[in-house]
Design an enzyme around this catalytic site. Structure first.
Site, PDB file in Angstrom:
ATOM      1  N   ALA A  65       0.859  -1.090   0.052  1.00 32.92           N
ATOM      2  CA  ALA A  65       0.008   0.027   0.143  1.00 32.92           C
ATOM      3  C   ALA A  65       1.013   1.326   0.064  1.00 32.92           C
ATOM      4  CB  ALA A  65      -0.769   0.165   1.218  1.00 32.92           C
ATOM      5  N   GLU A 111      -0.390  -9.261  -1.428  1.00 34.92           N
ATOM      6  CA  GLU A 111      -1.784  -9.329  -1.271  1.00 34.92           C
ATOM      7  C   GLU A 111      -2.354  -9.690  -2.598  1.00 34.92           C
ATOM      8  OE1 GLU A 111      -2.215  -6.497   1.650  1.00 34.92           O
ATOM      9  OE2 GLU A 111      -2.790  -7.882   3.150  1.00 34.92           O
ATOM     10  N   GLU A 131       4.060  -5.445   7.150  1.00 31.76           N
ATOM     11  CA  GLU A 131       3.255  -4.099   7.819  1.00 31.76           C
ATOM     12  C   GLU A 131       3.614  -4.169   9.354  1.00 31.76           C
ATOM     13  OE1 GLU A 131       2.071  -6.711   5.693  1.00 31.76           O
ATOM     14  OE2 GLU A 131       0.633  -5.898   4.419  1.00 31.76           O
TER      15      GLU A 131
HETATM   16  N1  CAA Z   1       4.638   3.337  -0.225  1.00 31.07           N
HETATM   17  C1  CAA Z   1       4.973   4.518  -0.761  1.00 31.07           C
HETATM   18  N2  CAA Z   1       6.290   4.551  -1.257  1.00 31.07           N
HETATM   19  C2  CAA Z   1       7.166   3.666  -1.074  1.00 31.07           C
HETATM   20  C3  CAA Z   1       6.655   2.404  -0.730  1.00 31.07           C
HETATM   21  C4  CAA Z   1       5.300   2.437  -0.190  1.00 31.07           C
HETATM   22  N3  CAA Z   1       4.941   1.090   0.230  1.00 31.07           N
HETATM   23  N4  CAA Z   1       7.662   1.603  -0.855  1.00 31.07           N
HETATM   24  C5  CAA Z   1       8.830   2.163  -1.491  1.00 31.07           C
HETATM   25  N5  CAA Z   1       8.461   3.468  -1.529  1.00 31.07           N
HETATM   26  C6  CAA Z   1       9.226   4.529  -2.355  1.00 31.07           C
HETATM   27  C7  CAA Z   1      10.327   4.794  -1.138  1.00 31.07           C
HETATM   28  O1  CAA Z   1       9.870   5.927  -0.360  1.00 31.07           O
HETATM   29  C8  CAA Z   1      11.315   5.663  -2.226  1.00 31.07           C
HETATM   30  O2  CAA Z   1      10.795   7.048  -2.683  1.00 31.07           O
HETATM   31  P1  CAA Z   1      12.020   8.281  -2.671  1.00 31.07           P
HETATM   32  O3  CAA Z   1      12.803   7.872  -3.561  1.00 31.07           O
HETATM   33  O4  CAA Z   1      10.993   9.459  -2.759  1.00 31.07           O
HETATM   34  O5  CAA Z   1      12.450   8.380  -1.191  1.00 31.07           O
HETATM   35  C9  CAA Z   1      11.138   4.685  -3.621  1.00 31.07           C
HETATM   36  O6  CAA Z   1       9.923   4.014  -3.404  1.00 31.07           O
HETATM   37  C10 CAA Z   1      11.987   3.793  -3.591  1.00 31.07           C
HETATM   38  O7  CAA Z   1      12.295   2.905  -2.537  1.00 31.07           O
HETATM   39  P2  CAA Z   1      13.632   2.953  -1.679  1.00 31.07           P
HETATM   40  O8  CAA Z   1      14.626   4.011  -1.587  1.00 31.07           O
HETATM   41  O9  CAA Z   1      13.292   2.480  -0.126  1.00 31.07           O
HETATM   42  O10 CAA Z   1      14.305   1.587  -2.162  1.00 31.07           O
HETATM   43  P3  CAA Z   1      14.938   0.306  -1.518  1.00 31.07           P
HETATM   44  O11 CAA Z   1      15.531  -0.351  -2.674  1.00 31.07           O
HETATM   45  O12 CAA Z   1      16.191   0.853  -0.511  1.00 31.07           O
HETATM   46  O13 CAA Z   1      14.148  -0.356  -0.565  1.00 31.07           O
HETATM   47  C11 CAA Z   1      11.794  -1.516   0.122  1.00 31.07           C
HETATM   48  C12 CAA Z   1      12.913  -1.213  -1.166  1.00 31.07           C
HETATM   49  C13 CAA Z   1      12.616  -2.569   1.008  1.00 31.07           C
HETATM   50  C14 CAA Z   1      10.914  -2.258  -0.821  1.00 31.07           C
HETATM   51  C15 CAA Z   1      11.526  -0.315   0.947  1.00 31.07           C
HETATM   52  O14 CAA Z   1      11.005   0.589  -0.028  1.00 31.07           O
HETATM   53  C16 CAA Z   1      10.355  -0.571   1.681  1.00 31.07           C
HETATM   54  O15 CAA Z   1      10.384  -1.097   2.602  1.00 31.07           O
HETATM   55  N6  CAA Z   1       9.199  -0.292   1.132  1.00 31.07           N
HETATM   56  C17 CAA Z   1       8.020  -0.318   2.047  1.00 31.07           C
HETATM   57  C18 CAA Z   1       7.293  -1.823   2.105  1.00 31.07           C
HETATM   58  C19 CAA Z   1       6.138  -1.834   3.006  1.00 31.07           C
HETATM   59  O16 CAA Z   1       6.301  -1.715   4.252  1.00 31.07           O
HETATM   60  N7  CAA Z   1       5.140  -2.369   2.676  1.00 31.07           N
HETATM   61  C20 CAA Z   1       3.869  -2.380   3.326  1.00 31.07           C
HETATM   62  C21 CAA Z   1       3.034  -1.391   3.055  1.00 31.07           C
HETATM   63  S1  CAA Z   1       1.733  -1.360   4.153  1.00 31.07           S
HETATM   64  C22 CAA Z   1       0.497  -2.224   3.409  1.00 31.07           C
HETATM   65  O17 CAA Z   1       0.622  -2.960   2.240  1.00 31.07           O
HETATM   66  C23 CAA Z   1      -0.611  -2.457   3.833  1.00 31.07           C
HETATM   67  C24 CAA Z   1      -1.770  -3.474   3.395  1.00 31.07           C
HETATM   68  O18 CAA Z   1      -1.830  -4.622   3.557  1.00 31.07           O
HETATM   69  C25 CAA Z   1      -3.060  -3.142   2.596  1.00 31.07           C
END
Ligand code: CAA
Length: 257
Positions: A65, A111, A131
């Protein structure tokens, strides 16, 4: 402004939908789920679309998300969240859906992938429900579909630690059906979708529903459903065509009748 979802086809009965928010690793914001829902509506209404493939990029299927969007929502915002309707729409899609997964497939991304009837993974795929690291929990099927796919122990570990698994582990656990080179993932998913699209659509629809119901029904009820569906197919032209083609050693031409 670039399109956040690319739609191609149908080609040989298959429509390809590509998530396209590379700047956010295809994070599923409301706008993206909204266009995805609309594309699924269009695919369902189109008789020439017999199967759909959803994919992302080689780096990310979807990183979950959109966290920035989610952070702006309070309890009432969550209760009124239109995303819930979009998830319900994706879940009730009636045609075969294949998800072709490369790279990050996390949270809502995982998901979404699990809404696929079949998941094809690139060997760089990382499946996870992270999450818990955000102080929340999966909210779009992660606790329910994952446990059905991989069993309670691994699902519990993934949901409570937030640590992802790689493609090979996902294959061993039964989450995905095949693993291939990342550059071949979409092609492989399209090939499987085209094979399905070449079959009799009524048989495909009923067989898919019967397999789906295996998760929700006890065995006796599931076997009854299967028998009824099997019997209904006796009324179709495609059954006559399929049996006749076998007996006359020719290729069947299914019409969907
Ligand atoms: N939402 C919004 N933006 C996101 C994102 C997300 N889920 N995941 C990555 N991005 C963005 C980052 O903020 C970053 O943006 P900027 O360049 O503007 O800073 C860009 O994408 C690239 O990401 P990273 O620089 O973090 O890339 P990385 O290779 O270092 O790491 C990653 C990759 C491990 C996937 C890391 O981005 C991360 O941990 N992302 C979040 C994953 C997460 O927690 N997902 C669960 C979300 S909650 C959910 O999904 C609820 C549900 O069940 C419905």
């Amino acid at each position: 402004m670039p399109q956040i979802l690319l739609s191609e086809g149908p080609d040989q009965g298959v429509r390809l939908l590509t998530l396209n928010r590379p700047e956010a690793l295809n994070a599923l914001n409301t706008a993206l789920l909204d266009v995805l829902s609309k594309e699924l509506d269009a695919a369902e209404a189109d008789p020439d679309t017999r199967a759909v493939v959803i994919t992302g990029s080689e780096r990310a299927f979807a990183a979950g998300a959109d966290i920035n969007e989610m952070a702006a929502r309070d309890l009432v915002g969550m209760l009124e969240d239109p995303r819930t309707q979009h998830w319900a729409r994706i879940a009730r899609f009636t045609k075969p859906l294949i998800t072709a997964v490369n790279g990050f497939c996390l949270g809502g991304g995982c998901e979404l992938a699990m809404n696929g009837d079949i998941i094809i993974a690139g060997n760089n795929a990382r499946f996870g429900q992270p999450e818990i690291n955000l102080g929340i929990m999966p909210g779009a099927g992660g606790t329910q579909r994952l446990v059905r796919a991989v069993g309670q122990s691994l699902a519990m570990q993934m949901v409570l630690t937030g640590e992802p698994i790689g493609a090979e582990r996902a294959l061993d656990a039964g989450l995905v059906s095949e693993v291939c080179q990342p550059e071949l993932t979409v092609e492989r998913a399209l090939a499987i979708a085209r094979t399905i699209a070449s079959k009799g659509p009524i048989a495909v629809q009923l067989a898919r529903e019967a397999v789906q119901r295996a998760e929700d029904m006890d065995l006796a009820a599931g076997l009854r459903f299967e028998r009824h569906a099997f019997t209904i197919l006796a009324a179709t032209d495609d059954r006559r065509e399929g049996l006749d083609a076998f007996q006359n050693k020719r290729k069947p031409e299914f019409t969907g009748r």
